[in-house]
Scaffold this motif. Structure first.
Motif, PDB file in Angstrom:
ATOM      1  N   TYR A  20     -37.959  64.458  96.977  1.00  9.08           N
ATOM      2  CA  TYR A  20     -36.830  65.364  96.795  1.00  9.08           C
ATOM      3  C   TYR A  20     -35.654  64.826  97.592  1.00  9.08           C
ATOM      4  CZ  TYR A  20     -34.163  69.773  96.808  1.00  9.08           C
ATOM      5  OH  TYR A  20     -33.202  70.743  96.659  1.00  9.08           O
ATOM      6  N   GLU A  21     -34.536  64.629  96.927  1.00  9.13           N
ATOM      7  CA  GLU A  21     -33.338  64.108  97.582  1.00  9.13           C
ATOM      8  C   GLU A  21     -32.235  65.153  97.552  1.00  9.13           C
ATOM      9  OE1 GLU A  21     -30.730  60.028  97.421  1.00  9.13           O
ATOM     10  OE2 GLU A  21     -31.096  61.043  95.513  1.00  9.13           O
ATOM     11  N   ALA A  22     -31.623  65.389  98.704  1.00  6.51           N
ATOM     12  CA  ALA A  22     -30.488  66.312  98.809  1.00  6.51           C
ATOM     13  C   ALA A  22     -29.293  65.532  99.341  1.00  6.51           C
ATOM     14  CB  ALA A  22     -30.826  67.481  99.723  1.00  6.51           C
ATOM     15  N   LEU A  23     -28.175  65.665  98.657  1.00  5.81           N
ATOM     16  CA  LEU A  23     -26.986  64.889  98.982  1.00  5.81           C
ATOM     17  C   LEU A  23     -25.890  65.779  99.550  1.00  5.81           C
ATOM     18  CD1 LEU A  23     -26.888  62.809  95.674  1.00  5.81           C
ATOM     19  CD2 LEU A  23     -27.800  62.081  97.886  1.00  5.81           C
ATOM     20  N   PRO A  24     -25.181  65.294 100.551  1.00  2.00           N
ATOM     21  CA  PRO A  24     -24.095  66.082 101.137  1.00  2.00           C
ATOM     22  C   PRO A  24     -22.857  66.077 100.248  1.00  2.00           C
ATOM     23  CG  PRO A  24     -24.149  63.931 102.156  1.00  2.00           C
ATOM     24  CD  PRO A  24     -25.327  63.982 101.210  1.00  2.00           C
ATOM     25  N   ASP A  25     -21.965  66.969 100.539  1.00  6.47           N
ATOM     26  CA  ASP A  25     -20.683  67.000  99.858  1.00  6.47           C
ATOM     27  C   ASP A  25     -19.746  66.064 100.614  1.00  6.47           C
ATOM     28  OD1 ASP A  25     -18.500  67.595  98.330  1.00  6.47           O
ATOM     29  OD2 ASP A  25     -18.112  69.549  99.251  1.00  6.47           O
ATOM     30  N   GLY A  26     -19.586  64.864 100.111  1.00  4.71           N
ATOM     31  CA  GLY A  26     -18.776  63.870 100.801  1.00  4.71           C
ATOM     32  C   GLY A  26     -19.632  62.769 101.384  1.00  4.71           C
ATOM     33  N   ALA A  27     -18.997  61.860 102.103  1.00  3.73           N
ATOM     34  CA  ALA A  27     -19.708  60.728 102.690  1.00  3.73           C
ATOM     35  C   ALA A  27     -20.724  61.219 103.710  1.00  3.73           C
ATOM     36  CB  ALA A  27     -18.713  59.775 103.356  1.00  3.73           C
ATOM     37  N   PRO A  28     -21.947  60.671 103.676  1.00  5.18           N
ATOM     38  CA  PRO A  28     -22.973  61.134 104.616  1.00  5.18           C
ATOM     39  C   PRO A  28     -22.715  60.685 106.046  1.00  5.18           C
ATOM     40  CG  PRO A  28     -23.814  59.317 103.281  1.00  5.18           C
ATOM     41  CD  PRO A  28     -22.474  59.672 102.722  1.00  5.18           C
ATOM     42  N   ARG A  29     -23.112  61.515 106.991  1.00  4.08           N
ATOM     43  CA  ARG A  29     -23.082  61.163 108.407  1.00  4.08           C
ATOM     44  C   ARG A  29     -24.149  60.117 108.727  1.00  4.08           C
ATOM     45  NH1 ARG A  29     -21.127  64.566 112.393  1.00  4.08           N
ATOM     46  NH2 ARG A  29     -19.904  66.339 111.690  1.00  4.08           N
ATOM     47  N   GLY A  30     -25.213  60.119 107.932  1.00  7.63           N
ATOM     48  CA  GLY A  30     -26.359  59.240 108.125  1.00  7.63           C
ATOM     49  C   GLY A  30     -27.467  59.721 107.225  1.00  7.63           C
ATOM     50  N   GLY A  31     -28.670  59.187 107.441  1.00  8.31           N
ATOM     51  CA  GLY A  31     -29.806  59.551 106.605  1.00  8.31           C
ATOM     52  C   GLY A  31     -30.870  60.293 107.387  1.00  8.31           C
ATOM     53  N   LEU A  32     -31.642  61.114 106.680  1.00 11.86           N
ATOM     54  CA  LEU A  32     -32.703  61.891 107.315  1.00 11.86           C
ATOM     55  C   LEU A  32     -33.885  61.998 106.364  1.00 11.86           C
ATOM     56  CD1 LEU A  32     -33.414  63.587 109.854  1.00 11.86           C
ATOM     57  CD2 LEU A  32     -32.549  65.591 108.633  1.00 11.86           C
ATOM     58  N   GLY A  56     -24.330  67.429 106.369  1.00  9.47           N
ATOM     59  CA  GLY A  56     -23.694  66.137 106.210  1.00  9.47           C
ATOM     60  C   GLY A  56     -24.594  64.938 106.062  1.00  9.47           C
ATOM     61  N   TYR A  57     -25.915  65.160 105.993  1.00 10.56           N
ATOM     62  CA  TYR A  57     -26.845  64.034 105.915  1.00 10.56           C
ATOM     63  C   TYR A  57     -27.368  63.846 104.489  1.00 10.56           C
ATOM     64  CZ  TYR A  57     -26.662  64.704 110.913  1.00 10.56           C
ATOM     65  OH  TYR A  57     -26.204  64.843 112.196  1.00 10.56           O
ATOM     66  N   ARG A  58     -27.614  62.583 104.136  1.00  7.62           N
ATOM     67  CA  ARG A  58     -28.361  62.318 102.906  1.00  7.62           C
ATOM     68  C   ARG A  58     -29.834  62.431 103.261  1.00  7.62           C
ATOM     69  NH1 ARG A  58     -29.230  56.579  99.815  1.00  7.62           N
ATOM     70  NH2 ARG A  58     -30.622  57.375  98.191  1.00  7.62           N
ATOM     71  N   VAL A  59     -30.551  63.301 102.567  1.00  8.12           N
ATOM     72  CA  VAL A  59     -31.916  63.667 102.947  1.00  8.12           C
ATOM     73  C   VAL A  59     -32.890  63.289 101.846  1.00  8.12           C
ATOM     74  CG1 VAL A  59     -33.406  65.532 103.718  1.00  8.12           C
ATOM     75  CG2 VAL A  59     -30.961  65.605 104.252  1.00  8.12           C
ATOM     76  N   ILE A  60     -34.023  62.720 102.237  1.00  2.00           N
ATOM     77  CA  ILE A  60     -35.117  62.449 101.308  1.00  2.00           C
ATOM     78  C   ILE A  60     -36.399  63.024 101.895  1.00  2.00           C
ATOM     79  CG2 ILE A  60     -36.543  60.687 100.215  1.00  2.00           C
ATOM     80  CD1 ILE A  60     -34.133  58.883 100.059  1.00  2.00           C
ATOM     81  N   ALA A  61     -37.089  63.823 101.082  1.00  4.36           N
ATOM     82  CA  ALA A  61     -38.388  64.400 101.474  1.00  4.36           C
ATOM     83  C   ALA A  61     -39.465  63.810 100.572  1.00  4.36           C
ATOM     84  CB  ALA A  61     -38.362  65.919 101.360  1.00  4.36           C
ATOM     85  N   PRO A  62     -40.193  62.789 101.047  1.00  3.74           N
ATOM     86  CA  PRO A  62     -41.203  62.145 100.200  1.00  3.74           C
ATOM     87  C   PRO A  62     -42.420  63.042  99.974  1.00  3.74           C
ATOM     88  CG  PRO A  62     -41.311  61.266 102.433  1.00  3.74           C
ATOM     89  CD  PRO A  62     -40.113  62.182 102.388  1.00  3.74           C
ATOM     90  N   ALA A  63     -42.904  63.063  98.748  1.00  7.63           N
ATOM     91  CA  ALA A  63     -44.091  63.868  98.419  1.00  7.63           C
ATOM     92  C   ALA A  63     -45.329  63.042  98.743  1.00  7.63           C
ATOM     93  CB  ALA A  63     -44.061  64.279  96.955  1.00  7.63           C
ATOM     94  N   ILE A  64     -45.726  63.039 100.010  1.00  6.99           N
ATOM     95  CA  ILE A  64     -46.789  62.144 100.467  1.00  6.99           C
ATOM     96  C   ILE A  64     -48.160  62.507  99.901  1.00  6.99           C
ATOM     97  CG2 ILE A  64     -45.553  61.508 102.569  1.00  6.99           C
ATOM     98  CD1 ILE A  64     -47.315  63.437 104.127  1.00  6.99           C
ATOM     99  N   PHE A  65     -48.304  63.701  99.345  1.00  7.16           N
ATOM    100  CA  PHE A  65     -49.578  64.071  98.727  1.00  7.16           C
ATOM    101  C   PHE A  65     -49.678  63.607  97.275  1.00  7.16           C
ATOM    102  CE2 PHE A  65     -51.131  67.821 101.596  1.00  7.16           C
ATOM    103  CZ  PHE A  65     -51.275  66.923 102.635  1.00  7.16           C
ATOM    104  N   ASP A  66     -48.603  62.996  96.746  1.00  3.95           N
ATOM    105  CA  ASP A  66     -48.668  62.484  95.376  1.00  3.95           C
ATOM    106  C   ASP A  66     -49.768  61.449  95.217  1.00  3.95           C
ATOM    107  OD1 ASP A  66     -46.634  64.060  94.447  1.00  3.95           O
ATOM    108  OD2 ASP A  66     -45.333  62.418  93.809  1.00  3.95           O
ATOM    109  N   ARG A  67     -50.149  60.801  96.302  1.00  2.00           N
ATOM    110  CA  ARG A  67     -51.203  59.789  96.214  1.00  2.00           C
ATOM    111  C   ARG A  67     -52.528  60.393  95.760  1.00  2.00           C
ATOM    112  NH1 ARG A  67     -50.732  54.708  98.916  1.00  2.00           N
ATOM    113  NH2 ARG A  67     -48.595  54.355  99.643  1.00  2.00           N
ATOM    114  N   ALA A  68     -52.737  61.662  96.019  1.00  2.00           N
ATOM    115  CA  ALA A  68     -53.991  62.313  95.631  1.00  2.00           C
ATOM    116  C   ALA A  68     -53.799  63.345  94.520  1.00  2.00           C
ATOM    117  CB  ALA A  68     -54.643  62.992  96.844  1.00  2.00           C
ATOM    118  N   GLU A  69     -52.663  64.033  94.536  1.00  2.00           N
ATOM    119  CA  GLU A  69     -52.398  65.063  93.523  1.00  2.00           C
ATOM    120  C   GLU A  69     -50.893  65.168  93.304  1.00  2.00           C
ATOM    121  OE1 GLU A  69     -53.002  69.847  92.807  1.00  2.00           O
ATOM    122  OE2 GLU A  69     -54.494  68.784  94.001  1.00  2.00           O
ATOM    123  N   PRO A  70     -50.364  64.434  92.324  1.00  5.06           N
ATOM    124  CA  PRO A  70     -48.920  64.471  92.064  1.00  5.06           C
ATOM    125  C   PRO A  70     -48.427  65.893  91.797  1.00  5.06           C
ATOM    126  CG  PRO A  70     -49.930  62.647  90.889  1.00  5.06           C
ATOM    127  CD  PRO A  70     -51.064  63.468  91.454  1.00  5.06           C
TER     128      PRO A  70
END
Length: 222
Positions: A20-32, A56-70
């Protein structure tokens, strides 16, 4: 206004997962990178990601359980907890770290990068500080910290733990206080106090921890 979408990540061992990726409104302060609890990248985790994107951060939440149950996503009842524990036991921690590393890689180019994790994800956020090329890490009640305390962090770490949490002894928390780049905060709260879908939710502690976490990110990420 933040924008969000589901994306794909490919880990270094060739496994592809969703995130899941969430993007800020405008240039990101950094990544999280936001690392899930055992309940999947559920509504709560997505709201956490959205909230940091709004800061203000560009955020990615990896679905780490996809390896066993997408697509795994459950609520905080006993059945959901049992299913989450069973999946956690199927996926080696080293494999989950590859997925978190893939999220860090996907954030390259936005500036400095941090990792924040909750419960299971908190344990991985602690390991990320010693194993991954990141600039800061935030640990919320990571239960394995007593077993991995000797993984010396290479980047600053902030930890949040509940004094009423019977899953994580304070003696475990105290083990990581030896590092000069680690700051620990404790609260009169139970395990999972940050999550407003849990019965253990403690709003005052959650708000204070969030305030401290954001200040920490401002200092070390931007």
């Amino acid at each position: 206004m933040t924008k969000s979408q589901w994306i794909k990540l490919k880990a270094s061992d060739g496994v592809e997962i969703s995130a899941y990726e969430a993007l800020p409104d405008g240039a990101p302060r950094g990544g999280l990178v936001v690392v899930q609890e055992i309940f999947g990248v559920n509504g709560h985790v997505r709201r956490v990601a959205d909230s940091y994107a709004a800061d203000g951060y560009r955020v990615i939440a990896p679905a780490i359980f996809d390896r066993a149950e997408p697509g795994f996503e459950v609520g905080y009842d006993a059945q959901g907890r049992d299913r989450g524990v069973a999946l956690m036991q199927k996926i080696p921690g080293a494999k989950s770290m590859l997925d978190i590393a893939a999220a860090v890689e996907a954030l390259q180019g936005v500036g400095k990068i941090g990792v924040i994790g909750y419960c299971l994800g908190g344990s991985y956020a602690w390991l990320a500080a010693s194993e991954l090329p990141i600039d800061a890490s935030i640990v919320y009640y990571g239960g394995q910290i007593g077993k991995t305390w000797d993984h010396k962090p290479n980047s600053p770490v902030q930890g949040h733990f509940g004094l009423l949490d019977t899953h994580i002894p304070q003696s475990d928390v105290d083990k990581v206080r030896i590092y000069p780049n680690v700051e620990i905060f404790t609260y009169q709260a139970d395990h999972g106090f940050n999550c407003d879908e849990r019965s253990s939710y403690e709003p005052a502690s959650a708000a204070l921890a969030r305030e401290r976490a954001l200040a920490f990110l401002r200092r070390h990420i931007g």
